[in-house]
Design an enzyme around this catalytic site. Sequence first.
Site, short mmCIF file in Angstrom:
data_model
loop_
_atom_site.label_atom_id
_atom_site.label_comp_id
_atom_site.label_asym_id
_atom_site.label_seq_id
_atom_site.Cartn_x
_atom_site.Cartn_y
_atom_site.Cartn_z
N GLY A 163 0.85 -1.33 -0.09
CA GLY A 163 -0.03 -0.16 -0.07
C GLY A 163 0.92 1.13 -0.03
N TRP B 118 2.28 2.98 -2.61
CA TRP B 118 1.77 3.68 -3.57
C TRP B 118 0.40 4.44 -3.30
CZ3 TRP B 118 3.43 2.45 -9.32
CH2 TRP B 118 4.61 2.28 -9.57
N ASP C 34 2.18 -1.20 -10.05
CA ASP C 34 3.64 -1.64 -9.75
C ASP C 34 3.18 -3.32 -9.67
OD1 ASP C 34 6.22 -1.66 -8.80
OD2 ASP C 34 5.53 -1.27 -6.77
N LYS D 59 4.56 -1.14 -14.32
CA LYS D 59 5.85 -1.95 -14.26
C LYS D 59 6.22 -3.08 -15.21
CE LYS D 59 6.88 -4.31 -10.28
NZ LYS D 59 7.55 -4.23 -8.98
N ASP E 73 -8.03 -10.48 -8.54
CA ASP E 73 -6.99 -10.59 -9.43
C ASP E 73 -7.46 -9.67 -10.44
OD1 ASP E 73 -5.53 -11.36 -11.85
OD2 ASP E 73 -5.99 -13.37 -11.43
C1 LIG Z 1 5.76 -4.86 -5.68
S1 LIG Z 1 4.22 -5.35 -5.22
C2 LIG Z 1 3.42 -3.63 -5.04
C3 LIG Z 1 3.81 -2.94 -4.12
C4 LIG Z 1 3.13 -1.36 -3.96
N1 LIG Z 1 3.36 -0.58 -5.25
C5 LIG Z 1 3.36 -0.68 -2.84
O1 LIG Z 1 4.10 0.34 -2.90
O2 LIG Z 1 3.01 -1.09 -1.77
C6 LIG Z 1 3.24 -6.08 -6.27
C7 LIG Z 1 1.76 -6.43 -6.11
O3 LIG Z 1 1.21 -7.08 -7.14
C8 LIG Z 1 0.22 -7.84 -6.79
N2 LIG Z 1 -0.26 -8.73 -7.93
C9 LIG Z 1 0.24 -9.44 -8.77
N3 LIG Z 1 -0.59 -10.08 -9.54
C10 LIG Z 1 -1.70 -9.70 -9.23
C11 LIG Z 1 -3.06 -9.72 -10.00
N4 LIG Z 1 -2.99 -10.54 -11.02
N5 LIG Z 1 -4.06 -9.05 -9.30
C12 LIG Z 1 -3.72 -8.22 -8.30
N6 LIG Z 1 -2.69 -7.92 -7.77
C13 LIG Z 1 -1.59 -8.58 -8.43
C14 LIG Z 1 0.95 -8.71 -5.74
O4 LIG Z 1 -0.06 -9.29 -4.98
C15 LIG Z 1 1.74 -7.77 -5.03
O5 LIG Z 1 1.11 -7.19 -3.70
#
Ligand SMILES: C[S@@+](CC[C@H](N)C(=O)[O-])C[C@H]1O[C@@H](n2cnc3c(N)ncnc32)[C@H](O)[C@@H]1O
Length: 214
Positions: free
Chosen positions: A54, A56, A126, A166, A104
Amino acid sequence: MANYEKLDHWSLKAQKEGYPARSVYKLKEMDEKFGLFRPSSAALKVLDLGAAPGSWSLYALRKLDTRSHLPVCSLLTAVDLSPLSRQYDKGLFDGENCCFIQGDITAALIREAIHARSPFNLVISDAAPSTTGNRSVDTLRSLALAEAVLDYAERSLASGGNLVVKVFQGGDTASILKRIRELFKTGKSFKPEACRSESFETYYLGLGRNTNVG
Ligand SMILES: C[S@@+](CC[C@H](N)C(=O)[O-])C[C@H]1O[C@@H](n2cnc3c(N)ncnc32)[C@H](O)[C@@H]1O
């Protein structure tokens, strides 16, 4: 403790400034360089895809217009498979200008729930797949997520809106940038300083959505 687990400069800074992840400084740098959250008299609606834990989202909710000291982001929709961390949010994630959808981003029901809250002025993502260590597999999965994010940008960004997504370098990332350049006045790639040196992630930006979907 492995190298990547050690608290580095950015992680310590995030802890000190009350963010659950160091990734906030990647968004901050891109915002300062490209003016992603442009304060305006109109409400700014932000969509954060892959938002957990969280940082961002917190950055968006905390950002104030320097002239009025009012929040720049008037409505945030945050989406992730996992819940947002409540460690530092001081109730901001429960506020009426924040909506969290757990699920998702590629699933039809989640897509509908997100589109019901559109149009947005800024889409930030991200999102990253859980990595397997196999670079081709990880890159392909990241590409699929980036394509899903672009679908949201295409369908739900208002005219003039901005995008950050990203991508893992390698694979057919050129097709992502090509599509961004078709949808936006400007499309570019940018690797913020807070990215780990060994990481093969980078960010693509679309500035100024060129078709009004609102
Ligand atoms: C690097 S983290 C994001 C960090 C966030 N921007 C922050 O600053 O706290 C990547 C996130 O992408 C999510 N993610 C990956 N595939 C996903 C999907 N298909 N649907 C929703 N979220 C997804 C993961 O659960 C993870 O929490």
